[in-house]
Design a protein around this motif. Structure first.
Motif, PDB file in Angstrom:
ATOM      1  N   ILE A  22     -47.949   8.990 -37.773  1.00  0.00           N
ATOM      2  CA  ILE A  22     -46.565   9.367 -38.034  1.00  0.00           C
ATOM      3  C   ILE A  22     -46.576  10.749 -38.676  1.00  0.00           C
ATOM      4  N   ILE A  23     -45.776  11.646 -38.129  1.00  0.00           N
ATOM      5  CA  ILE A  23     -45.563  12.948 -38.757  1.00  0.00           C
ATOM      6  C   ILE A  23     -44.202  12.887 -39.431  1.00  0.00           C
ATOM      7  N   ASP A  24     -44.200  12.918 -40.746  1.00  0.00           N
ATOM      8  CA  ASP A  24     -42.931  12.841 -41.475  1.00  0.00           C
ATOM      9  C   ASP A  24     -42.663  14.189 -42.134  1.00  0.00           C
ATOM     10  N   GLY A  25     -41.495  14.742 -41.861  1.00  0.00           N
ATOM     11  CA  GLY A  25     -41.141  16.012 -42.488  1.00  0.00           C
ATOM     12  C   GLY A  25     -41.088  17.182 -41.524  1.00  0.00           C
ATOM     13  N   CYS A  26     -41.383  16.934 -40.260  1.00  0.00           N
ATOM     14  CA  CYS A  26     -41.270  18.036 -39.287  1.00  0.00           C
ATOM     15  C   CYS A  26     -39.797  18.438 -39.186  1.00  0.00           C
ATOM     16  N   PRO A  27     -39.475  19.697 -39.359  1.00  0.00           N
ATOM     17  CA  PRO A  27     -38.071  20.123 -39.321  1.00  0.00           C
ATOM     18  C   PRO A  27     -37.438  19.851 -37.955  1.00  0.00           C
ATOM     19  N   PRO A  28     -36.114  19.724 -37.931  1.00  0.00           N
ATOM     20  CA  PRO A  28     -35.423  19.472 -36.661  1.00  0.00           C
ATOM     21  C   PRO A  28     -35.307  20.734 -35.826  1.00  0.00           C
ATOM     22  N   GLY A  29     -35.112  20.530 -34.522  1.00  0.00           N
ATOM     23  CA  GLY A  29     -34.757  21.644 -33.658  1.00  0.00           C
ATOM     24  C   GLY A  29     -35.918  22.394 -33.051  1.00  0.00           C
ATOM     25  N   ILE A  30     -37.162  21.911 -33.226  1.00  0.00           N
ATOM     26  CA  ILE A  30     -38.295  22.600 -32.607  1.00  0.00           C
ATOM     27  C   ILE A  30     -38.447  22.102 -31.162  1.00  0.00           C
ATOM     28  N   GLN A  31     -38.337  23.023 -30.216  1.00  0.00           N
ATOM     29  CA  GLN A  31     -38.503  22.688 -28.798  1.00  0.00           C
ATOM     30  C   GLN A  31     -39.991  22.526 -28.538  1.00  0.00           C
ATOM     31  N   LEU A  32     -40.408  21.329 -28.190  1.00  0.00           N
ATOM     32  CA  LEU A  32     -41.847  21.062 -28.072  1.00  0.00           C
ATOM     33  C   LEU A  32     -42.386  21.425 -26.693  1.00  0.00           C
ATOM     34  N   ASP A  33     -43.590  21.996 -26.710  1.00  0.00           N
ATOM     35  CA  ASP A  33     -44.335  22.285 -25.480  1.00  0.00           C
ATOM     36  C   ASP A  33     -45.395  21.189 -25.355  1.00  0.00           C
ATOM     37  N   PHE A  34     -45.087  20.189 -24.537  1.00  0.00           N
ATOM     38  CA  PHE A  34     -45.985  19.034 -24.454  1.00  0.00           C
ATOM     39  C   PHE A  34     -47.307  19.370 -23.770  1.00  0.00           C
ATOM     40  N   GLU A  35     -47.276  20.357 -22.906  1.00  0.00           N
ATOM     41  CA  GLU A  35     -48.538  20.763 -22.257  1.00  0.00           C
ATOM     42  C   GLU A  35     -49.510  21.353 -23.265  1.00  0.00           C
ATOM     43  N   ALA A  36     -48.966  22.096 -24.211  1.00  0.00           N
ATOM     44  CA  ALA A  36     -49.837  22.676 -25.232  1.00  0.00           C
ATOM     45  C   ALA A  36     -50.487  21.570 -26.073  1.00  0.00           C
ATOM     46  N   ILE A  37     -49.731  20.517 -26.330  1.00  0.00           N
ATOM     47  CA  ILE A  37     -50.299  19.389 -27.085  1.00  0.00           C
ATOM     48  C   ILE A  37     -51.423  18.740 -26.277  1.00  0.00           C
TER      49      ILE A  37
END
Lengths: 352, 352, 352, 352
Positions: free
Chosen positions: A26-41
């Motif tokens: 669980i990642i708790d505290g990640c700010p809202p509104g970050i457009q994620l690049d799933f390929e980079a993950i």
């Protein structure tokens, strides 16, 4: 207090044993509104996983991460990001040979002593497989800190050292070879050395160097939570790490103050950077760089004495595939932990 | 999140600037019923304080600790232990020369950038004077863990190294010389070297080695809060520290697994101890040993360029007394932080 | 984990026993650059302290706070604010009569059971004198949140209730009478009642109502750390508190949804405010209001049976001065804890 | 700091939105060696889930929990317990009508204000569906504390109150009726009332009373983390809770000290128990009892004005099935949170 969380404001908690149903976190505290690049993950996950090349373990871990919450229409929502990484092959291996045996330099013995019993399937919770969850959390942290550049690479394998200063290296070549060493000549020698170690059924350690660029001034807290202290803890929490040094490091202890002090330019940058981008525990805007020492992993294909839980010494031989040198696979883990530390301090700094 | 606390169950929070009214702190979580030896606390304070010998700074800091709570009839009560260490000479120095100036390799610049302004009297909060509070908390932690033995000593000063393995040293000799090096020959050479550095108005770094013996099996948590990760963070949080390694350390990265693995004896002890007493982040009952690298302190008596807050480079010369080598004075701080880490894990372990 | 800290980013840790050397605390996380109004701090201290009027205890507690760090040239520096409040009369009282005796409805018995022994001088750590430190921390939090208005007042004393809605009260009259009730008629009746209770050597409870106005939208976290959950914990942590309700409170449990729902105005405000300014744990910009129930304090001047530590029941009579109704003195403590909670969430909100 | 964790040593972190892939959580700190009764966990899940009877929502939530780690051969291992509860019907509902609309007394508006946008499918993170994860964590906590008995029941529904003292109730009858009220007569009247409310398309609030028996002396910490303060926070963190009182509660504020003090028996028990089993924040071995007030849930089937994100007031009618009274379903959630609080303090107490 069981130590499965890291970070204060960008807080990562992981769970999972190497041979259980799944890993996750669980990642708790990640700010809202970050457009994620799933390929980079996925790319960072692929860099960590076994079986990438001939010089690492051929064990298969698909490492497909499934996000369960905290993301909506591709963006973080500010609520906790839950994720799992299923263990697809958790029943395929036979671990009966280590059920009652403590392998040398593994955590088997101390787990039994501490907890009274243990999940003896593989390393259980002590397995480096846990670091897959860290890579997920780190990959998101990197995207949160998109202007900061984190590059790690292998700077030594066993006795083979790359002594070129990082400023003279081309980081774009790190991924061009399986060793993850940006100097091609050194990479070739290191690779050859690892192949030889593998033939011997042995393992070897090495060093990862990490360089963080474009860091804003002011990250890190005075006193206990110095930026380099948290980086050090983060690195030392990675399996097999034995040492951490930043800036001038151990060699700085041999120097005089008149040599070691970094004199200022008028714009607040410094002419030299023996400080390693951190002064008084706080980033000063210069490059942060540090070195992380990894011991050779304990699982070897040679026969070694082990201890059983009745106090008998019995010879034991490693089974299956082994990983002669984990250091190249540790590169994305070092980057991930660095990103998590920076993300945490970045958020803390917003509270001033 | 301002980073002024250390520990989870044995929790130490400190406050105080070098030239404010007082330093101090709160120890929260110390168990009740510990009969305190106040002389032992004062002794550790005396080992840390300036002016102990000709080779350290002659600045006076009486460092008399006053306990305000948490102790009744000489015993800890289980309630928070509040204490203060008055700054007796906080108005005597003139710091106007650094009010608008950023000294090289000090925290002046980053504090101004981070907080918008700073207490410019001396190092303020970034001063190593803060470590006096740590020594108090560590001295009580030592008494809580009376069966565990913690010995730190200076193993190198600048280019002069003591290479003798710790097993061959007589720890009772550590306090017999001002360098705090248990090998008398090396101590003499180191002392001579420091005297020379002082004459030059310069400073020099060094290394402190710490050995912890009689540790029960099971201290430390898997994953992020590994015992050595917390020790590493604790050491890296001490002013001027640039590196940390434990067990085989950086040299372990050059070894093969077949050489590095510590084989068991039937009683669970190991024949070798390259692991440094910790496996999988958990103490295995063998000696814990680690090395801490200190850079030379930045305050020198030579003239160096500094930056002022208008962007001008101006020459600056250190005033007053300086500390040519803080490493001997760092010995009790290393011990104190080690004791705090162990006390914390000792309490955590009681929850299983 | 010993529970002497409150808050996460605006973190207050207190120490001190009622009859030790001093009380005090550390505020860690207060942002830099706040120009402090020391008179306002002293005023809140004066509102809390005993001996203010004929209806409270005449015991003297000068309650002079000394700031030791974290403040420079009148402004907060961003480093921890350490402070002490010396106990000037800690040796004057005779507590031998309670050394071996457990007073009914005091913490004496449970402290002995939990810790094995206790500081028997007065309430020790369980004394409400500890709240003096909270008032210091709350007074600074109020200054940090200068646009938010926090007003608490006594809304009932024993069986005497002020049922007027807070909207119809004039908060400027709260300090105009010793009961701290803004309705003068009710205040007079309450005061008369307390005088009578004092004559009886008895004590009485009451209720404090608190109204927080001008709160920005968005304070509070979903799930566990809801704004009202933290306010509730903060209030319940004050000595003698038995209940907390906010908005419609217990009476809201009797209502229907169609009556209880707060309909919107076009600007996002609501026509009614049964929600009490908080929806889903997050402030919605409307007034926050809540009620805090205090039981009568246990120390009475009548003779009551107590238990000694040998299992004997023995009659005991309270000595010295007693506090017939602490509720007026609790008003600044309620405000202080509310301010600390808001300051914490205010800083947390800056991390999004 | 995003508030998705509860507890310090028995630490529960949850994730998940009502209409995402899955809910879930991590329990970190559960001691090793607890033989788990999985049927008991499922039973508590079944008590919480919708559709149990005619008087609750008929929405289906299978609520099948899958444990992913921390359990081996049926026993806890001491490593983190990760679990998920898949949302099987997350795509079946149509939430387009609330996408741009803020329902009255829901969290829609404040989420949009706080985070900039929101997962508008149902309540998202603010949905009470999150409490399913708490029930899992609480069910395991109960098994860890097998000797402590926690019984909660509905003591009022709207204007209908059960005034019988808990001592005169038969807790074995709590589950004998859908209202979870152990008094059969009251239960029947409450059930009838709820049926009527449902016909009106309305909702109603109520009160849950919780009784904890067989608690060891000594749980709870002085000062901020008083046992009742943590219980209060835990209860107030449950959706729709507006108030908490323990022991004598609000009515205790009307009493005199001479009436309220609980006199001792020679064995340390007390003749009365207005203290509610807690003195100075620490359990004294007597029964702990408290009351939790729930407002009516905001989703009703009647037409009410809502606000859209352009500032228009538009009438809106609830769709699908609704829950006329959540209070019976809240009973296992109250028990779960109480168990988590007790488990945490139980572990903290082991550190003394």
């Amino acid at each position: 207090m069981a130590g499965n969380s890291f970070g204060k404001l960008y807080k990562v908690t992981t769970f999972g044993e190497s041979h259980g149903e799944a890993l996750g976190g669980i990642i708790d505290g990640c700010p809202p509104g970050i457009q994620l690049d799933f390929e980079a993950i996925e790319l960072d996950m692929a860099r960590r996983k076994p079986g990438q090349s001939a010089i690492v373990t051929q064990r298969k871990e698909p490492d497909a991460v499934q996000f369960l919450s905290g993301i909506f229409e591709g963006k973080t929502t500010g609520t906790p990001i839950g994720f799992i990484i299923p263990n697809t092959n958790q029943k395929s291996d036979d671990y009966s040979h280590i059920k009652d045996n403590y392998r040398p330099s593994h955590a088997d013995y101390v787990y039994d002593q501490k907890y009274g019993f243990r999940d003896y399937r593989g390393g259980g919770r002590s397995s480096a497989r846990e670091t897959a969850s860290r890579v997920v959390a780190g990959a998101i942290a990197k995207q949160m800190l998109s202007e900061i550049k984190i590059n790690a690479y292998v700077s030594s394998v066993g006795p083979i050292h790359l002594d070129t200063p990082y400023q003279e290296l081309d980081f774009s070549k790190i991924e061009s070879n399986p060793v993850r060493c940006p100097d091609e000549k050194s990479a070739a020698i290191m690779e050859e050395y690892i192949r030889d170690i593998r033939k011997q059924g042995d393992t070897v350690g090495g060093v990862v160097t990490c360089v963080i660029q474009n860091v804003p001034v002011g990250l890190g807290e005075p006193v206990f939570d110095k930026l380099h202290a948290e980086l050090g803890k983060a690195m030392l929490s990675i399996n097999a790490v034995k040492g951490f040094e930043y800036g001038s490091g151990f060699s700085g202890s041999e120097m005089k103050g008149s040599e070691h002090n970094d004199l200022y330019n008028p714009d607040g940058t410094t002419k030299t950077n023996l400080s390693g981008g951190i002064q008084g525990g706080i980033s000063n805007g210069m490059d942060i760089y540090f070195r992380v020492a990894f011991k050779p992993v304990a699982t070897i294909m040679q026969t070694q004495d082990s201890l059983d839980n009745k106090g008998n010494i019995t010879p034991m031989t490693g089974k299956g595939r082994h990983d002669p040198c984990v250091v190249p696979r540790a590169v994305p883990i070092v980057e991930a932990m660095a990103a998590i530390v920076l993300a945490d301090f970045y958020l803390i700094n917003k509270t001033y």
